[in-house]
Design a protein around this motif. Structure first.
Motif, PDB file in Angstrom:
ATOM      1  N   ASP A 199      -5.791   0.694 -13.781  1.00 43.27           N
ATOM      2  CA  ASP A 199      -7.221   0.560 -13.492  1.00 43.27           C
ATOM      3  C   ASP A 199      -7.541  -0.603 -12.557  1.00 43.27           C
ATOM      4  N   TYR A 200      -6.502  -1.313 -12.141  1.00 45.91           N
ATOM      5  CA  TYR A 200      -6.750  -2.460 -11.272  1.00 45.91           C
ATOM      6  C   TYR A 200      -7.093  -1.962  -9.868  1.00 45.91           C
ATOM      7  N   LEU A 205      -4.724  -4.996  -5.262  1.00 41.23           N
ATOM      8  CA  LEU A 205      -3.270  -4.912  -5.413  1.00 41.23           C
ATOM      9  C   LEU A 205      -2.587  -4.939  -4.048  1.00 41.23           C
ATOM     10  N   LYS A 206      -3.139  -4.187  -3.091  1.00 45.23           N
ATOM     11  CA  LYS A 206      -2.560  -4.131  -1.747  1.00 45.23           C
ATOM     12  C   LYS A 206      -2.643  -5.493  -1.057  1.00 45.23           C
ATOM     13  N   LYS A 207      -3.707  -6.215  -1.323  1.00 52.30           N
ATOM     14  CA  LYS A 207      -3.868  -7.542  -0.726  1.00 52.30           C
ATOM     15  C   LYS A 207      -2.758  -8.482  -1.187  1.00 52.30           C
ATOM     16  N   HIS A 208      -2.339  -8.313  -2.435  1.00 48.23           N
ATOM     17  CA  HIS A 208      -1.323  -9.203  -3.005  1.00 48.23           C
ATOM     18  C   HIS A 208       0.105  -8.682  -2.838  1.00 48.23           C
ATOM     19  N   PHE A 209       0.269  -7.342  -2.840  1.00 45.69           N
ATOM     20  CA  PHE A 209       1.619  -6.782  -2.852  1.00 45.69           C
ATOM     21  C   PHE A 209       1.929  -5.856  -1.682  1.00 45.69           C
ATOM     22  N   ASN A 210       0.971  -5.686  -0.769  1.00 46.33           N
ATOM     23  CA  ASN A 210       1.155  -4.794   0.380  1.00 46.33           C
ATOM     24  C   ASN A 210       1.536  -3.390  -0.097  1.00 46.33           C
ATOM     25  N   TYR A 212       3.993  -2.386  -1.734  1.00 49.33           N
ATOM     26  CA  TYR A 212       4.581  -2.386  -3.076  1.00 49.33           C
ATOM     27  C   TYR A 212       3.531  -2.047  -4.137  1.00 49.33           C
ATOM     28  N   ALA A 213       2.260  -2.214  -3.791  1.00 49.81           N
ATOM     29  CA  ALA A 213       1.175  -1.887  -4.721  1.00 49.81           C
ATOM     30  C   ALA A 213       1.218  -0.415  -5.113  1.00 49.81           C
ATOM     31  N   TYR A 214       1.572   0.456  -4.159  1.00 55.62           N
ATOM     32  CA  TYR A 214       1.633   1.887  -4.450  1.00 55.62           C
ATOM     33  C   TYR A 214       2.776   2.193  -5.424  1.00 55.62           C
ATOM     34  N   ILE A 215       3.870   1.474  -5.281  1.00 58.54           N
ATOM     35  CA  ILE A 215       5.006   1.659  -6.190  1.00 58.54           C
ATOM     36  C   ILE A 215       4.623   1.216  -7.596  1.00 58.54           C
ATOM     37  N   LEU A 216       3.951   0.074  -7.691  1.00 61.49           N
ATOM     38  CA  LEU A 216       3.508  -0.416  -8.996  1.00 61.49           C
ATOM     39  C   LEU A 216       2.567   0.582  -9.669  1.00 61.49           C
ATOM     40  N   ARG A 217       1.680   1.171  -8.887  1.00 61.19           N
ATOM     41  CA  ARG A 217       0.736   2.138  -9.457  1.00 61.19           C
ATOM     42  C   ARG A 217       1.484   3.374  -9.963  1.00 61.19           C
ATOM     43  N   GLU A 218       2.441   3.873  -9.180  1.00 61.09           N
ATOM     44  CA  GLU A 218       3.220   5.041  -9.597  1.00 61.09           C
ATOM     45  C   GLU A 218       3.980   4.756 -10.892  1.00 61.09           C
ATOM     46  N   VAL A 219       4.626   3.604 -10.929  1.00 60.64           N
ATOM     47  CA  VAL A 219       5.405   3.228 -12.109  1.00 60.64           C
ATOM     48  C   VAL A 219       4.506   3.083 -13.335  1.00 60.64           C
ATOM     49  N   SER A 220       3.290   2.610 -13.139  1.00 60.97           N
ATOM     50  CA  SER A 220       2.378   2.415 -14.272  1.00 60.97           C
ATOM     51  C   SER A 220       2.044   3.728 -14.971  1.00 60.97           C
ATOM     52  N   TYR A 221       2.207   4.841 -14.256  1.00 63.90           N
ATOM     53  CA  TYR A 221       1.971   6.161 -14.846  1.00 63.90           C
ATOM     54  C   TYR A 221       3.258   6.772 -15.416  1.00 63.90           C
TER      55      TYR A 221
END
Length: 229
Positions: A199-200, A205-210, A212-221
């Motif tokens: 939900d972040y 997320l993109k501002k902080h992780f570029n 990699y933010a998309y990978i974090l979101r995928e993994v969170s699911y």
């Protein structure tokens, strides 16, 4: 639907040594070197871990924590030879194997029930033939299967049917591929559990992780990502 099984040997180097030196099993045992050597612990038995000894610790510190520790020098040729036997067993039972490292690997099946049966067979054959144990995780992708194999060590078998719920309750630092710096960064954003990533706001997320933010979101699911393995 494929089911992936992660096979992870329990305290591999130490277990291999203890298989041929069973009289040391009742003592804290480590592979690494002597007390005065400048080496580190390569592997510690579970009894040694109870004393606070872990891989990467200097042998000096290990002996300071546990004066009655018994240790031996590493024998990589032996470990590689045993590793080949392990994965030969996996392939003979499952018909496929993906070697991840000297002491862990994956296989897959199109059936959950067959995956469970093959895993039990593999675990028993390794125990009977090599006198060592392994733990296994079963899930619908490699990432979650690898995490699951850590749940009930040693000699465990953990099945994860619902990756979404399972991974959501994990602290971010427990996820394979999320290192200390990333964990610290996420914690700094108030993200402590994986489910909070869902939900972040993606723009933050993109501002902080570029990317990699998309990978974090995928993994969170609970979805796999080759970039996390």
């Amino acid at each position: 639907m494929k089911w992936f099984v992660h096979i992870d040997m329990d305290a591999f180097f130490a277990s291999v040594e203890l298989a041929s030196k069973p009289y040391f099993a009742k003592y804290p045992f480590a592979v690494g070197g002597s007390e005065k050597s400048r080496t580190v612990v390569s592997a510690a038995s579970y009894k040694a871990r109870e004393c606070g000894i872990k891989a990467g610790m200097s042998m000096f510190e290990a002996y300071r924590k546990c004066p009655n520790l018994i240790s031996v020098e590493p024998d990589m040729d032996k470990y590689i030879s045993i590793s080949k036997e392990i994965f030969s067993i996996v392939e003979s039972v499952a018909g496929n194997v993906e070697i991840y490292s000297v002491d862990e690997g994956f296989f897959h099946s199109d059936s959950m029930d067959i995956a469970i049966d093959m895993t039990k067979d593999i675990k028993q054959r390794i125990k009977n033939d090599l006198k060592i144990t392994c733990s296994a995780g079963i899930a619908k992708n490699r990432l979650v299967a690898k995490m699951a194999s850590e749940e009930n060590k040693p000699d465990g078998l953990t099945l994860i049917r619902d990756a979404f719920s399972y991974i959501g309750e994990k602290e971010v630092g427990e996820v394979v591929g999320i290192g200390r710096q990333t964990q610290k960064h996420l914690n700094g954003l108030g993200i402590y559990y994986v489910k909070q990533i869902r939900d972040y706001p993606m723009n933050i997320l993109k501002k902080h992780f570029n990317s990699y933010a998309y990978i974090l979101r995928e993994v969170s699911y609970g979805r796999d990502s080759v970039n996390m393995m």
